[in-house]
Design an enzyme around this catalytic site. Structure first.
Site, PDB file in Angstrom:
ATOM      1  N   GLU A   8       0.898  -1.162   0.129  1.00  0.00           N
ATOM      2  CA  GLU A   8       0.024  -0.063   0.030  1.00  0.00           C
ATOM      3  C   GLU A   8       0.867   1.153   0.231  1.00  0.00           C
ATOM      4  OE1 GLU A   8      -2.974   2.748   2.222  1.00  0.00           O
ATOM      5  OE2 GLU A   8      -3.668   0.126   2.831  1.00  0.00           O
ATOM      6  N   HIS A 166      -9.107   1.051  -0.637  1.00  0.00           N
ATOM      7  CA  HIS A 166      -8.784   2.166   0.002  1.00  0.00           C
ATOM      8  C   HIS A 166      -9.294   3.198   0.584  1.00  0.00           C
ATOM      9  CE1 HIS A 166      -5.466   4.863   0.746  1.00  0.00           C
ATOM     10  NE2 HIS A 166      -4.329   4.397   1.018  1.00  0.00           N
ATOM     11  N   ASP A 291       1.935   2.074   4.372  1.00  0.00           N
ATOM     12  CA  ASP A 291       1.760   3.863   3.424  1.00  0.00           C
ATOM     13  C   ASP A 291       2.750   4.882   3.568  1.00  0.00           C
ATOM     14  OD1 ASP A 291      -0.627   5.156   3.015  1.00  0.00           O
ATOM     15  OD2 ASP A 291      -1.450   4.650   4.988  1.00  0.00           O
TER      16      ASP A 291
END
Length: 365
Positions: A8, A166, A291
């Site tokens: 991600e 997401h 992230d």
């Protein structure tokens, strides 16, 4: 641990990065740094090497096409992004892979762009940023548990690629009703998970996994709160109370986690939370993610993973093996090596880099 895979990890098109960064970083200096990091892909490799990360799976930063209410413009952005990131991956497929972007205004168009991105461009899945903004004022929200999206889900199943759900910022009408006056909660602290978890559960209770049992759904931030409410969800989704609920009467949300749903650790580096998620889901449904660049750097989260009080097989599964298998990264053009031994992975190899003792580790958990 060497060989880690993270999935991600955001990028943005260089001409959009600065405007995007200002939505999430309110200080000018921080926004400038975030914009630089979103646009810089090649420059990530040195930090990846330091953190023992073999591969980043890149995705267009939120909200992407989902934030554009004009259908033509949303599709144009998806195509531009997919073409751009495919070139970046093609230049270094041993270190980068990509999730496609799609506009979800038109399910048929979304299915066609996903097919193009996977078959022609080599994307390993698709990332969608929650609901699709639509309507003349942008306040119409399109959700993918609507049966009209079955064509899209059928295509994802046929292509055998995962769909990563997401978060994104809410529409103006939702912001005005829920977050005005409490704007500190609108995004990562609470709102992201609060909104996206509803969408994910809507997909599950719609019976989508019964109609398309091959669909694989991934979501981050330690599961957007869902793993920690599994008992209550399954206890309260009573078939007598909700006879019109479309999911199979023999299935529970927990069952779907065993067959169709996966979570990642992106932006949520709590040891106790991960241990709870493993207890609820097993390590086979969890993948390491960071992230980046919304989380600063790669080393701190990587060191957290290496110092977890878990078995070496669990660390290997979460840090590498689950993602490699789900995304088929052992195939051309990525050719990552499956089945590496604990010695080859050097599990625990970052010990002490950030957390020198158990006390400091627990304070951060």
């Amino acid at each position: 641990m060497k060989g880690k895979i993270i999935l991600e990890e955001a990028f943005n098109l260089p001409h959009l990065a600065e405007a995007q960064a200002k939505q999430f970083a309110y200080e000018p200096d921080r926004a400038m740094c975030l914009a630089r990091d979103l646009a810089d892909i090649e420059g990530r490799i040195a930090a990846m090497d330091e953190a023992g990360i073999e591969m980043q799976v890149l995705s267009l930063s939120s909200p992407g096409p989902q934030g554009i209410s004009d259908a033509e413009e949303a599709h144009k952005l998806a195509m531009e992004s997919n073409n751009y990131i495919a070139e970046k991956v093609r230049a270094n497929p041993a270190r980068f892979a990509a999730f496609a972007a799609v506009s979800m205004h038109d399910p048929k168009q979304a299915a066609e762009e996903l097919t193009r991105a996977v078959v022609e461009l080599g994307c390993v899945g698709v990332l969608i940023n929650d609901f699709q903004s639509s309507g003349p004022d942008g306040n119409t929200m399109l959700f993918y548990d609507n049966p009209k999206y079955d064509m899209f889900w059928s295509t994802a199943q046929h292509l055998s690629v995962p769909v990563y759900m997401h978060p994104r910022l809410p529409s103006k009408v939702i912001y005005d009703q829920l977050y005005r006056g409490r704007s500190c909660l609108v995004d990562a602290p609470w709102g992201f998970a609060n909104q996206l978890s509803l969408h994910i559960l809507g997909i599950a209770t719609s019976g989508l996994f019964d109609r398309f049992p091959g669909v694989q759904l991934v979501f981050g931030h330690m599961g957007e709160h869902i793993p920690f409410d599994l008992w209550r969800l399954d206890h309260k989704l009573d078939r007598d109370r909700f006879p019109q609920m479309r999911m199979s009467k023999t299935q529970t949300i927990r069952d779907y986690f065993a067959t169709n749903m996966h979570i990642t650790t992106s932006g949520h580096f709590s040891t106790r939370s991960l241990q709870g998620a493993i207890a609820e889901l097993s390590s086979s449904r969890i993948m390491f993610s960071i992230d980046y660049p919304y989380e600063d750097g790669l080393l701190e989260a990587s060191t957290w993973l290496d110092n977890l009080p878990l078995s070496q097989p669990d660390l290997s599964a979460i840090g590498r093996d689950n993602a490699l298998r789900l995304l088929k990264l052992d195939r051309v053009p990525h050719n990552l090596k499956p089945g590496l031994t604990m010695g080859e992975l050097q599990v625990g190899g970052l010990k002490g880099a950030i957390y020198p003792d158990e006390a400091s580790h627990l304070r951060r958990a």
